[in-house]
Design a protein around this motif. Sequence first.
Motif, PDB file in Angstrom:
ATOM      1  N   ARG A   3       0.877  -1.178   0.000  1.00 58.65           N
ATOM      2  CA  ARG A   3       0.000   0.000   0.000  1.00 58.65           C
ATOM      3  C   ARG A   3       0.910   1.222   0.000  1.00 58.65           C
ATOM      4  N   ILE A   4       0.763   2.070  -1.005  1.00 53.98           N
ATOM      5  CA  ILE A   4       1.619   3.244  -1.126  1.00 53.98           C
ATOM      6  C   ILE A   4       0.845   4.458  -0.628  1.00 53.98           C
ATOM      7  N   PHE A   5       1.500   5.273   0.196  1.00 53.78           N
ATOM      8  CA  PHE A   5       0.788   6.419   0.758  1.00 53.78           C
ATOM      9  C   PHE A   5       0.968   7.672  -0.095  1.00 53.78           C
ATOM     10  N   LEU A   6      -0.161   8.215  -0.484  1.00 48.69           N
ATOM     11  CA  LEU A   6      -0.202   9.403  -1.322  1.00 48.69           C
ATOM     12  C   LEU A   6      -1.038  10.427  -0.568  1.00 48.69           C
ATOM     13  N   GLN A   7      -0.384  11.496  -0.095  1.00 48.95           N
ATOM     14  CA  GLN A   7      -1.083  12.512   0.712  1.00 48.95           C
ATOM     15  C   GLN A   7      -1.839  11.868   1.878  1.00 48.95           C
ATOM     16  N   GLY A   8      -1.212  10.870   2.483  1.00 48.31           N
ATOM     17  CA  GLY A   8      -1.796  10.223   3.654  1.00 48.31           C
ATOM     18  C   GLY A   8      -2.821   9.144   3.347  1.00 48.31           C
TER      19      GLY A   8
END
Length: 219
Positions: A3-8
Amino acid sequence: MGRIFLQGVGVDDLNFEQALDFAKCGQVVTVNPEMISYAGTNPEFAKILREAQLVIPDGIGVELGLKILGHNVKRIAGIEFARELLDRCKTAALVGGAPGVVDKIPGSNIICRHDGYFTDAAEIIEELKQKQPELLLVALGSPKQEEFIYSLKQILPNTLMVGVGGSFDVWAGNVKRAPVFMQKLCLEWLWRTAREPKRLKRIFPALPLFLLKVIVERG
Ligand code: UDP
């Protein structure tokens, strides 16, 4: 699965086939920059995204955002993903769209249909509870559809539930999807905006601002 975090907001790093294999039950969110920005200001919505079983990157905005962070994740068109799920499942329920729209969508596996302009959801929820469909597709626009699905997670523990935005309008034949060459050039947003100019307000300044924030996030 990563799971990649993008802007939280966590976005799952899966391709189309892997996402289909993974999607068994629970909530699937097809996330776009607008939803990620909204999650930044609304903790309840952020919680819905965090607790979703699957979050797939829908559209060029999220793909670009992930690229800025150094991740090569291909976007998955929510409408295609949902269509595949609908074609593969034994029983499906469709909730959403203007009155009459769901009735125009073919499928002998569709056991429950409701438009999206109800004032009281109780009757619909009761029917869904009785029928326990394998798949529930909800087209109420975001964040309504994600909130509605979230509220059903305990009631439909074995159902796979996906928010599908304007997909019913396309399947019903009321709205035309962008030509394939525009889809390939990542210009589907331009097609939709040209047909529905009020969408421009949703894209600008939200999309450039989103990408700017991602650049700042990358540092
Ligand atoms: N809609 C609905 N009930 C509502 C608001 C919207 O059923 O109270 C439907 C609307 O008819 C349309 C879909 O939700 O079919 C929203 O589509 P939109 O294009 O906004 O979604 P997107 O694909 O942009 O997420």
